[in-house]
Scaffold this motif. Structure first.
Motif, mmCIF file in Angstrom:
data_model
loop_
_atom_site.group_PDB
_atom_site.id
_atom_site.type_symbol
_atom_site.label_atom_id
_atom_site.label_comp_id
_atom_site.label_asym_id
_atom_site.label_seq_id
_atom_site.Cartn_x
_atom_site.Cartn_y
_atom_site.Cartn_z
ATOM 1 N N ASN A 183 3.690 -62.914 -59.039
ATOM 2 C CA ASN A 183 4.590 -62.257 -59.986
ATOM 3 C C ASN A 183 4.043 -62.508 -61.382
ATOM 4 N N VAL A 184 4.389 -61.604 -62.285
ATOM 5 C CA VAL A 184 3.940 -61.721 -63.672
ATOM 6 C C VAL A 184 5.172 -61.604 -64.566
ATOM 7 N N THR A 185 5.255 -62.511 -65.555
ATOM 8 C CA THR A 185 6.370 -62.413 -66.489
ATOM 9 C C THR A 185 5.851 -62.500 -67.913
ATOM 10 N N LEU A 186 6.791 -62.598 -68.884
ATOM 11 C CA LEU A 186 6.408 -62.638 -70.302
ATOM 12 C C LEU A 186 5.344 -63.685 -70.539
ATOM 13 N N PRO A 187 4.347 -63.477 -71.367
ATOM 14 C CA PRO A 187 4.134 -62.264 -72.171
ATOM 15 C C PRO A 187 3.042 -61.356 -71.585
ATOM 16 N N HIS A 188 2.817 -61.419 -70.266
ATOM 17 C CA HIS A 188 1.609 -60.796 -69.708
ATOM 18 C C HIS A 188 1.838 -59.490 -68.946
ATOM 19 N N LYS A 189 3.076 -58.974 -68.907
ATOM 20 C CA LYS A 189 3.364 -57.846 -68.015
ATOM 21 C C LYS A 189 2.544 -56.590 -68.344
ATOM 22 N N THR A 190 2.193 -56.422 -69.593
ATOM 23 C CA THR A 190 1.375 -55.255 -69.978
ATOM 24 C C THR A 190 -0.105 -55.629 -70.009
ATOM 25 N N ALA A 191 -0.425 -56.762 -70.584
ATOM 26 C CA ALA A 191 -1.837 -57.164 -70.726
ATOM 27 C C ALA A 191 -2.532 -57.267 -69.380
ATOM 28 N N VAL A 192 -1.784 -57.598 -68.339
ATOM 29 C CA VAL A 192 -2.400 -57.814 -67.027
ATOM 30 C C VAL A 192 -2.966 -56.515 -66.432
ATOM 31 N N ILE A 193 -2.453 -55.378 -66.877
ATOM 32 C CA ILE A 193 -2.846 -54.096 -66.265
ATOM 33 C C ILE A 193 -4.362 -53.903 -66.316
ATOM 34 N N ALA A 194 -4.970 -54.266 -67.432
ATOM 35 C CA ALA A 194 -6.419 -54.056 -67.604
ATOM 36 C C ALA A 194 -7.235 -54.896 -66.618
ATOM 37 N N LEU A 195 -6.621 -55.908 -66.006
ATOM 38 C CA LEU A 195 -7.356 -56.816 -65.115
ATOM 39 C C LEU A 195 -7.187 -56.441 -63.641
ATOM 40 N N LEU A 196 -6.419 -55.376 -63.367
ATOM 41 C CA LEU A 196 -6.130 -54.990 -61.978
ATOM 42 C C LEU A 196 -6.978 -53.780 -61.574
ATOM 43 N N ASP A 197 -7.044 -53.526 -60.264
ATOM 44 C CA ASP A 197 -7.876 -52.424 -59.765
ATOM 45 C C ASP A 197 -7.087 -51.130 -59.625
ATOM 46 N N GLU A 198 -5.790 -51.248 -59.320
ATOM 47 C CA GLU A 198 -4.984 -50.035 -59.191
ATOM 48 C C GLU A 198 -3.522 -50.347 -59.487
#
Ligand code: NAP
Length: 280
Positions: free
Chosen positions: A59-74
């Motif tokens: 799970n991902v919570t504040l403050p990374h919920k948006t920043a994490v998108i760039a690190l995922l494949d889909e």
């Protein structure tokens, strides 16, 4: 065996470990869910570690919920529309998929309170990450009218602009300030009031005019405990729901995405309640 956990900063007070570890134990699985306090500089390393064989996700919570998108494949379409990820699933080939289970979790919590948002009028307080998930949920469910009120009105306007791209042409969307005089009128027309601001647990002043609270309303506060708003709403005959049900429902959807098993909702709900009580 740690296979799942919560990535955020801070994460110390989360009840998610209790909830997920109870669910794993229910199925006799060796998995454990842990807390991964993660400052921004450590985020990419933490995400990379999820690719290891045996990991299920996070799970991902504040403050990374948006920043994490760039690190995922889909991304699944809901996470892409909201622009935020709260759940990562490790696929069998090690690729990482981002989901947003807050959206469906909120809708399931509403259903639990006996409300279908289709054709309803809603007043949403807040324009942060949680409000964004709630707003998309309400649009997906076919709400007829939605007013977004926020302390910083420009953020309410930006959220409404984003929601417009997903809403049908007949949906009435309005942005306003939290202290606007029109808030009472908006509340008088609403079927559902959702507080998605982080203010309110100990707030002295209610975020809406108390006189506009009444028996026709469902009042939801995303804060996990009974708040002054929920107490005032209940005293005026409204139905109320605190944020724990949404937390449990989004967690149940994450558990199902990680394991392919039906989430043991009662077990997870009970564990979350106990963990929250222990924090007092
Ligand atoms: P966030 O992105 O930081 O947004 C915070 C929101 O609260 C913003 O709209 C902010 O307004 C507003 N706010 C903060 N302090 C305020 C104050 N003193 N007066 C009025 N408004 C204030 O946080 P978030 O992730 O959206 O979380 C919001 C709340 O929802 C938190 O309590 C969180 O625990 C809860 N939550 C619950 C669940 C659940 O499953 N139940 C899930 C996610 C979040 P500005 O834009 O003006 O700063």
């Amino acid at each position: 065996m740690i296979t799942t956990g919560l990535i955020g900063d801070p994460v110390a007070h989360s009840v998610s470990p209790a909830m997920h570890n109870a669910a794993f134990a229910h199925y006799g699985l060796p998995d454990r869910y842990t807390l991964w306090p993660t400052p921004a500089a450590a985020l990419s390393g933490r995400i990379a570690a999820l690719r290891a064989v045996g990991m299920r996700g996070a799970n991902v919570t504040l403050p990374h919920k948006t920043a994490v998108i760039a690190l995922l494949d889909e991304l699944d379409p809901v996470a892409a529309a909201v622009g935020a990820v709260n759940t990562i699933v490790r696929l069998p080939d090690g690729r990482l998929r981002g989901l947003n289970t807050d959206v469906a979790g909120f809708l399931r919590a509403l259903a639990q309170a006996g409300v279908d948002a289709a054709g309803r009028t809603a007043l949403l307080l807040g324009a942060g990450g949680a409000a964004r998930a709630v707003g998309y949920g309400l649009i997906m469910a076919g709400v007829a009218a939605l007013v977004v009120a926020n302390r910083t009105p420009a953020r309410a306007a930006a959220l409404v602009d984003d929601l417009r791209t997903s809403a049908g042409p007949a949906t009435r969307l309005t942005a306003t300030a939290l202290d606007d005089d029109a808030l009472g009128a908006a509340l008088a027309e609403a079927d559902v009031l959702i507080n998605a601001t982080s203010a309110g647990l100990h707030a002295e002043a209610l975020p809406v005019p108390e006189a506009a609270l009444g028996p026709r309303l469902l009042v939801v506060d995303l804060i996990y405990r009974t708040t002054p708003l929920l107490r005032a709403a209940a005293a005026r005959g409204a139905r109320t729901q605190d944020g724990l049900e949404m937390l449990v429902q989004q967690g149940a959807l994450a558990f199902e995405a990680w394991t392919g098993l039906a989430a043991p909702l009662e077990v997870m709900r009970a564990a979350a309640h106990v963990a929250l009580k222990e924090q007092v």
